[in-house]
Scaffold this active site. Sequence first.
Site, PDB file in Angstrom:
ATOM      1  N   HIS A  40     -50.139  24.717  72.069  1.00 30.24           N
ATOM      2  CA  HIS A  40     -50.951  24.006  73.058  1.00 30.24           C
ATOM      3  C   HIS A  40     -50.126  23.782  74.324  1.00 30.24           C
ATOM      4  O   HIS A  40     -49.440  22.755  74.451  1.00 30.24           O
ATOM      5  CB  HIS A  40     -51.424  22.664  72.496  1.00 30.24           C
ATOM      6  CG  HIS A  40     -52.225  22.792  71.239  1.00 30.24           C
ATOM      7  ND1 HIS A  40     -51.645  23.045  70.015  1.00 30.24           N
ATOM      8  CD2 HIS A  40     -53.563  22.709  71.012  1.00 30.24           C
ATOM      9  CE1 HIS A  40     -52.593  23.110  69.085  1.00 30.24           C
ATOM     10  NE2 HIS A  40     -53.763  22.915  69.660  1.00 30.24           N
ATOM     11  N   HIS A  80     -50.741  17.430  69.322  1.00 32.19           N
ATOM     12  CA  HIS A  80     -50.863  18.866  69.542  1.00 32.19           C
ATOM     13  C   HIS A  80     -49.958  19.319  70.678  1.00 32.19           C
ATOM     14  O   HIS A  80     -49.585  20.486  70.751  1.00 32.19           O
ATOM     15  CB  HIS A  80     -52.323  19.239  69.846  1.00 32.19           C
ATOM     16  CG  HIS A  80     -52.891  18.538  71.037  1.00 32.19           C
ATOM     17  ND1 HIS A  80     -53.428  17.282  70.957  1.00 32.19           N
ATOM     18  CD2 HIS A  80     -52.993  18.917  72.331  1.00 32.19           C
ATOM     19  CE1 HIS A  80     -53.854  16.910  72.154  1.00 32.19           C
ATOM     20  NE2 HIS A  80     -53.586  17.884  73.016  1.00 32.19           N
ATOM     21  N   LEU A 130     -55.883  12.930  65.701  1.00 31.88           N
ATOM     22  CA  LEU A 130     -55.945  12.164  66.940  1.00 31.88           C
ATOM     23  C   LEU A 130     -56.228  10.685  66.690  1.00 31.88           C
ATOM     24  O   LEU A 130     -57.037  10.315  65.842  1.00 31.88           O
ATOM     25  CB  LEU A 130     -57.003  12.768  67.863  1.00 31.88           C
ATOM     26  CG  LEU A 130     -56.655  14.166  68.378  1.00 31.88           C
ATOM     27  CD1 LEU A 130     -57.781  14.723  69.237  1.00 31.88           C
ATOM     28  CD2 LEU A 130     -55.349  14.149  69.155  1.00 31.88           C
ATOM     29  N   ASN A 195     -56.956  13.916  81.491  1.00 32.27           N
ATOM     30  CA  ASN A 195     -57.255  15.222  82.089  1.00 32.27           C
ATOM     31  C   ASN A 195     -58.732  15.625  81.966  1.00 32.27           C
ATOM     32  O   ASN A 195     -59.143  16.656  82.490  1.00 32.27           O
ATOM     33  CB  ASN A 195     -56.357  16.316  81.510  1.00 32.27           C
ATOM     34  CG  ASN A 195     -56.547  16.525  80.012  1.00 32.27           C
ATOM     35  OD1 ASN A 195     -57.652  16.434  79.488  1.00 32.27           O
ATOM     36  ND2 ASN A 195     -55.459  16.819  79.307  1.00 32.27           N
ATOM     37  N   HIS A 270     -55.930  24.779  76.748  1.00 32.81           N
ATOM     38  CA  HIS A 270     -55.627  23.809  75.679  1.00 32.81           C
ATOM     39  C   HIS A 270     -54.852  24.404  74.516  1.00 32.81           C
ATOM     40  O   HIS A 270     -53.722  23.980  74.254  1.00 32.81           O
ATOM     41  CB  HIS A 270     -56.927  23.187  75.145  1.00 32.81           C
ATOM     42  CG  HIS A 270     -56.724  22.326  73.935  1.00 32.81           C
ATOM     43  ND1 HIS A 270     -56.205  21.057  74.011  1.00 32.81           N
ATOM     44  CD2 HIS A 270     -56.955  22.567  72.621  1.00 32.81           C
ATOM     45  CE1 HIS A 270     -56.116  20.549  72.791  1.00 32.81           C
ATOM     46  NE2 HIS A 270     -56.578  21.440  71.923  1.00 32.81           N
ATOM     47  N   ARG A 345     -56.809  -8.806  40.070  1.00 33.29           N
ATOM     48  CA  ARG A 345     -56.634  -9.214  41.468  1.00 33.29           C
ATOM     49  C   ARG A 345     -56.066 -10.630  41.532  1.00 33.29           C
ATOM     50  O   ARG A 345     -55.308 -10.967  42.448  1.00 33.29           O
ATOM     51  CB  ARG A 345     -57.953  -9.124  42.237  1.00 33.29           C
ATOM     52  CG  ARG A 345     -59.051 -10.010  41.683  1.00 33.29           C
ATOM     53  CD  ARG A 345     -60.300 -10.027  42.544  1.00 33.29           C
ATOM     54  NE  ARG A 345     -61.372 -10.767  41.893  1.00 33.29           N
ATOM     55  CZ  ARG A 345     -62.299 -11.452  42.527  1.00 33.29           C
ATOM     56  NH1 ARG A 345     -62.295 -11.513  43.850  1.00 33.29           N
ATOM     57  NH2 ARG A 345     -63.250 -12.084  41.866  1.00 33.29           N
ATOM     58  N   GLU A 397     -60.365  -1.461  58.582  1.00 31.40           N
ATOM     59  CA  GLU A 397     -59.609  -0.827  57.502  1.00 31.40           C
ATOM     60  C   GLU A 397     -58.725   0.322  57.999  1.00 31.40           C
ATOM     61  O   GLU A 397     -57.568   0.447  57.585  1.00 31.40           O
ATOM     62  CB  GLU A 397     -60.544  -0.294  56.412  1.00 31.40           C
ATOM     63  CG  GLU A 397     -61.201  -1.369  55.553  1.00 31.40           C
ATOM     64  CD  GLU A 397     -62.529  -1.839  56.125  1.00 31.40           C
ATOM     65  OE1 GLU A 397     -63.238  -2.586  55.436  1.00 31.40           O
ATOM     66  OE2 GLU A 397     -62.843  -1.472  57.283  1.00 31.40           O
ATOM     67  N   PHE A 423     -63.974   0.821  49.871  1.00 31.26           N
ATOM     68  CA  PHE A 423     -63.717   0.992  51.302  1.00 31.26           C
ATOM     69  C   PHE A 423     -62.422   1.750  51.579  1.00 31.26           C
ATOM     70  O   PHE A 423     -62.023   1.876  52.741  1.00 31.26           O
ATOM     71  CB  PHE A 423     -63.701  -0.363  52.006  1.00 31.26           C
ATOM     72  CG  PHE A 423     -64.994  -1.121  51.876  1.00 31.26           C
ATOM     73  CD1 PHE A 423     -66.208  -0.451  51.882  1.00 31.26           C
ATOM     74  CD2 PHE A 423     -65.000  -2.498  51.736  1.00 31.26           C
ATOM     75  CE1 PHE A 423     -67.407  -1.142  51.759  1.00 31.26           C
ATOM     76  CE2 PHE A 423     -66.193  -3.200  51.610  1.00 31.26           C
ATOM     77  CZ  PHE A 423     -67.401  -2.514  51.619  1.00 31.26           C
ATOM     78  N   HIS A 447     -61.837  -4.719  43.094  1.00 36.02           N
ATOM     79  CA  HIS A 447     -63.245  -4.489  42.745  1.00 36.02           C
ATOM     80  C   HIS A 447     -63.414  -3.022  42.353  1.00 36.02           C
ATOM     81  O   HIS A 447     -64.110  -2.250  42.998  1.00 36.02           O
ATOM     82  CB  HIS A 447     -64.177  -4.873  43.891  1.00 36.02           C
ATOM     83  CG  HIS A 447     -64.153  -6.346  44.218  1.00 36.02           C
ATOM     84  ND1 HIS A 447     -62.993  -7.021  44.533  1.00 36.02           N
ATOM     85  CD2 HIS A 447     -65.164  -7.257  44.281  1.00 36.02           C
ATOM     86  CE1 HIS A 447     -63.270  -8.285  44.777  1.00 36.02           C
ATOM     87  NE2 HIS A 447     -64.582  -8.461  44.615  1.00 36.02           N
ATOM     88  N   ASP A 455     -73.836  -6.598  43.868  1.00 35.42           N
ATOM     89  CA  ASP A 455     -73.779  -5.967  45.190  1.00 35.42           C
ATOM     90  C   ASP A 455     -74.403  -4.582  45.177  1.00 35.42           C
ATOM     91  O   ASP A 455     -74.776  -4.049  46.229  1.00 35.42           O
ATOM     92  CB  ASP A 455     -72.328  -5.871  45.678  1.00 35.42           C
ATOM     93  CG  ASP A 455     -71.827  -7.197  46.227  1.00 35.42           C
ATOM     94  OD1 ASP A 455     -72.668  -8.039  46.588  1.00 35.42           O
ATOM     95  OD2 ASP A 455     -70.601  -7.382  46.287  1.00 35.42           O
ATOM     96  N   HIS A 459     -71.348  -0.771  46.804  1.00 36.73           N
ATOM     97  CA  HIS A 459     -70.058  -1.420  46.619  1.00 36.73           C
ATOM     98  C   HIS A 459     -69.422  -1.090  45.265  1.00 36.73           C
ATOM     99  O   HIS A 459     -68.391  -1.668  44.912  1.00 36.73           O
ATOM    100  CB  HIS A 459     -70.217  -2.939  46.747  1.00 36.73           C
ATOM    101  CG  HIS A 459     -70.367  -3.408  48.154  1.00 36.73           C
ATOM    102  ND1 HIS A 459     -71.301  -2.885  49.016  1.00 36.73           N
ATOM    103  CD2 HIS A 459     -69.682  -4.344  48.870  1.00 36.73           C
ATOM    104  CE1 HIS A 459     -71.199  -3.489  50.194  1.00 36.73           C
ATOM    105  NE2 HIS A 459     -70.219  -4.376  50.128  1.00 36.73           N
TER     106      HIS A 459
END
Length: 574
Positions: A40, A80, A130, A195, A270, A345, A397, A423, A447, A455, A459
């Site tokens: 690049h 890059h 990115l 750019n 690029h 937990r 997260e 999650f 969980h 839930d 979940h």
Amino acid sequence: MTQVETRAGAPAPTPELDRLAVDTLRFLAADMVEAAGSGHPGMPMGAAPMAWALWSRHLRLDPRHPERPDRDRFVLSAGHGSALLYALLHVFGYDLPEAELRRFRQLGSRTPGHPEVGHTPGVETTTGPLGQGLATAVGLALAERMRAAREPGVAEHRTFVIAGDGCLMEGISHEAASLAGHLGLGRLVVLWDDNRITIDGAVDASCDDDQAARFSAYGWQVLEVAHGTDVDAVDAAITEALLDSRPTLIAVRTVIGHGAPGVEGTPRAHGSPLGPEVLAGAKARAGWTLPPFSVPGDVREAAAERAGVGLPAEPPTVASPGVAASAELDAALASVPIDVTEATRQTSRAVLAALTPVFAGLVGGSADLAGSTGTDVGVSVTRHDAAGARIDFGIREHAMAAVLNGLALHGDFRPFGSTFLVFSDYLRPALRLAALMRQPVVHVLTHDSIAVGEDGPTHQPVEHVESLRLIPGLQVLRPADAAETVEAWRLALERTDGPTALVLTRQAVRPLGGTPGRTRRVREGSDLQLVATGSEVGLALDVADLLAQRGAEAEVLSVLDRAAYRRPIDRFVI
């Protein structure tokens, strides 16, 4: 320190020297890409002036001791453009000789296609996906703030980032920038390579965001440099940024592939070599007549004089608070009750409560789930007082995982973060990078099954444990009771070469007895073997009871670390 400091006899910066240095960086990068036949060139050619302004006037660096504790951190979030970073490292005297530049993007070289920490001297973090670099830099800046609060005068470094349009468009940048603004990380400066070009064309084909307004709303200072070729203007903007108590975004207007006839300012600059004719045209336009991979003596001298400026003559020896003595660790873990029926937990919370007083470097928090994940311990870090050990990440997260990577890379902390297992999908890219970088981050994922209950299926993780086990380098530990939870924390903290995921229950589980380990026999039997992990061990015991009623003796094994169990396991066993 915000201006060039020079030793006796060091050349002062001049427009001529700046122009020569910028062209050196541009053509080193273009030569690398041309020799490799891939890469690049556009980003390095456009961003070289801002990089030279930063490295030659502001960045406190020491090529002889690239890991000295109080160095400034530089993160190329637009990974890059790695050829630009390698050109900088080479010119400024890091152990990256010309031969390695000529091996750019080749197997076994120290100049891989995207920067990799631990592989190339002077590279602070692995970048390429990115936005990850920017978010990790927030963790580096937070680590500096926390260390400075604990030991005033020890940590006074800054964190600098060059990011591109793609970094700002990725969702992780929104989460990370919001957190940085909330915490007031004033030693964080992001130079935006504005750019206005992406792979598919102009940025405005897909994005009309007012980035200045967006970052201002996050609590950042926003500055603009209208002409990215103006080294003095970039210098002045960085100087102004470092005087503010807020993090700063400097929007530097650049032209991708600057100076490359026919391709500058277009997506064609690029992601592929310029080609011999275009590269020759760019060099002719700049009046560059030196052979490929050349570094003029004046540029090398100026860079050499910069090395070590603003830093003590000898790197300080600082005792890191990141590791507790094994005896203290053993004593803390031994204080946690294990002959109890409770959710793992909850046991994990007891472990954290026991470790916090003796393990100064253990820091972390949750994505707004501290009470549910058992991480509601310690004093919170705030913009006014960063001496605490608890980080309130908010519902972010992905940024949380990247910030944890930055905390680990900084070197003074053993960070952990927590959320519900389901999650983990939201943080997987940064977790994968932790594994690639071999950083000892702990993820507390609770969980763990359909026992989440009311839930409902959104979940209730089903595929998540197995999907985490697919990540190379990630240690996945799923304890079956309190005793195994304590052992899991021990294994996580003793590990220094990669991340660990602790998969914990919401529901109570009964103590299994026996000695916990990576594999643990919880019931004798000779007819068949049942292997399970975590909360499914209790189900396996129930199955064994049913089998016993039918005359079959089943052995039940609890496998805390499935990767350590060497006998064949059916892929459906969880």
